[in-house]
Design a protein around this motif. Structure first.
Motif, short mmCIF file in Angstrom:
data_model
loop_
_atom_site.label_atom_id
_atom_site.label_comp_id
_atom_site.label_asym_id
_atom_site.label_seq_id
_atom_site.Cartn_x
_atom_site.Cartn_y
_atom_site.Cartn_z
N LEU A 167 0.83 -1.20 0.00
CA LEU A 167 0.00 0.00 0.00
C LEU A 167 0.87 1.26 0.00
O LEU A 167 0.53 2.26 -0.63
CB LEU A 167 -0.94 -0.01 1.21
N GLU A 168 2.00 1.19 0.69
CA GLU A 168 2.93 2.33 0.69
C GLU A 168 3.52 2.55 -0.70
O GLU A 168 3.64 3.69 -1.18
CB GLU A 168 4.05 2.06 1.71
N SER A 171 0.89 4.07 -2.84
CA SER A 171 0.74 5.49 -2.50
C SER A 171 1.85 6.32 -3.13
O SER A 171 1.59 7.38 -3.72
CB SER A 171 0.74 5.64 -0.98
N ARG A 172 3.09 5.83 -3.06
CA ARG A 172 4.21 6.54 -3.69
C ARG A 172 4.04 6.60 -5.20
O ARG A 172 4.35 7.60 -5.83
CB ARG A 172 5.54 5.84 -3.36
N ILE A 174 1.19 6.59 -6.89
CA ILE A 174 0.12 7.53 -7.22
C ILE A 174 0.61 8.98 -7.06
O ILE A 174 0.28 9.85 -7.88
CB ILE A 174 -1.12 7.26 -6.33
N GLU A 175 1.41 9.22 -6.04
CA GLU A 175 1.96 10.57 -5.85
C GLU A 175 2.85 10.97 -7.02
O GLU A 175 2.84 12.11 -7.47
CB GLU A 175 2.73 10.64 -4.53
N LEU A 213 -9.43 0.91 -2.98
CA LEU A 213 -8.21 1.62 -2.60
C LEU A 213 -8.20 3.06 -3.13
O LEU A 213 -7.16 3.72 -3.12
CB LEU A 213 -6.97 0.86 -3.11
N TYR A 215 -9.20 5.58 -1.76
CA TYR A 215 -8.88 6.53 -0.70
C TYR A 215 -7.43 7.00 -0.78
O TYR A 215 -7.07 8.07 -0.27
CB TYR A 215 -9.16 5.91 0.68
N ILE A 216 -6.58 6.20 -1.43
CA ILE A 216 -5.16 6.55 -1.54
C ILE A 216 -4.98 7.88 -2.28
O ILE A 216 -4.02 8.60 -2.04
CB ILE A 216 -4.36 5.40 -2.17
N TRP A 217 -5.91 8.20 -3.20
CA TRP A 217 -5.78 9.48 -3.90
C TRP A 217 -6.86 10.49 -3.50
O TRP A 217 -7.16 11.42 -4.23
CB TRP A 217 -5.71 9.30 -5.41
N ASN A 218 -7.39 10.32 -2.29
CA ASN A 218 -8.43 11.24 -1.81
C ASN A 218 -8.01 12.70 -1.89
O ASN A 218 -8.82 13.58 -2.19
CB ASN A 218 -8.78 10.93 -0.34
#
Length: 257
Positions: A167-168, A171-172, A174-175, A213, A215-218
């Motif tokens: 998940l980390e 997240s990285r 998507i960022e 998932l 929410y990762i780019w909320n």
């Protein structure tokens, strides 16, 4: 250029993220192709006739005439190489091409592998849990590319530490995609034109949305806008036909948080 003698056959699986990339590209390039759907649970990808086409025993593989092209990123590049003027999906300048390829390399290194862990834990684990230890080990040993991955998951699933790490990484990933979009001013990763880099990240973002998932780019509205744009694109529906989403094959996933 395509001639009447050209035949394209795509060996793939509906829910395979790598297969989805290639399906989209084939539709975008307006290529008539024969689709061979492999049942991965049935081991179609490990049968001798398929291993002759792709010795790695994974999907997709594209057979074009007498040539077999494997690895989804390689196939995207190949289709651009042979059909550069039909729906161009790669810039012309060398430095811009290098930028696109660097994006694809990052996608294949960071979010690409990471999405497999929640996918396997949520959707595929029950299938493996129904096997005996001997059956599961035999399955692992038969996988040229995924043996260690499956053995790490085992019949109890990936541990929480692995899930958190995945998940980390997502997240990285998507960022980084959000940063590319900000830099290019959108709507696509390289600016005004859709490229193979967008097609490479597409199934990962679709899968994240499908398995709760998002929410990762909320806090990254630029990602939601990109996702909306790709869903509205001309070839999206043909690529994600019914049965392509995990929640369509495994309805219980829609309620998993």
């Amino acid at each position: 250029y395509i001639t009447k003698m050209d035949n394209f056959t795509l060996y793939n699986a509906p829910q395979s993220t790598c297969s989805q990339r290639v399906r989209y590209c084939l539709h975008a390039k307006k290529i008539d192709f024969q689709e061979r759907k492999l049942d991965l649970f049935n081991g179609d990808q490990l049968k001798p006739e398929y291993l002759k086409i792709n010795p790695n025993g994974v999907v997709p593989a594209l057979v074009h005439g007498d040539n077999s092209i494997t690895d989804s990123s390689v196939i995207l590049e190949y289709l651009e190489d042979i059909l550069p003027n039909i729906t161009p999906l790669r810039p012309k300048k060398a430095d811009s091409i290098a930028t696109i390829r660097a994006m694809m390399r990052f996608i294949d290194e960071v979010p690409g592998p990471a999405i497999r862990i929640p996918s396997y834990n949520l959707a595929f684990l029950p299938h493996y849990q129904s096997m005996s230890e001997e059956e599961f080990q035999s399955l692992c040993d038969s996988k040229p590319l995924r043996r260690e991955f499956l053995m790490k998951m085992g019949r109890t699933g990936f541990p929480e530490t692995d899930m958190n790490e995945a998940l980390e990484r997502l997240s990285r990933g998507i960022e980084r995609v959000a940063a590319w979009l900000a830099q290019s001013n959108g709507p696509w990763l390289n600016g005004k034109e859709l490229t193979i880099a967008d097609i490479a990240i597409m199934p990962i973002i679709v899968r994240m949305a499908d398995i709760n998932l998002k929410y990762i780019w909320n806090k990254l509205p630029v990602i939601e806008k990109w996702y909306s744009n790709i869903q509205s694109s001309e070839h999206f529906r043909a690529t994600f036909y019914h049965g392509s989403l995990l929640t369509e094959k495994y309805p219980h996933l829609a309620n998993v948080k």
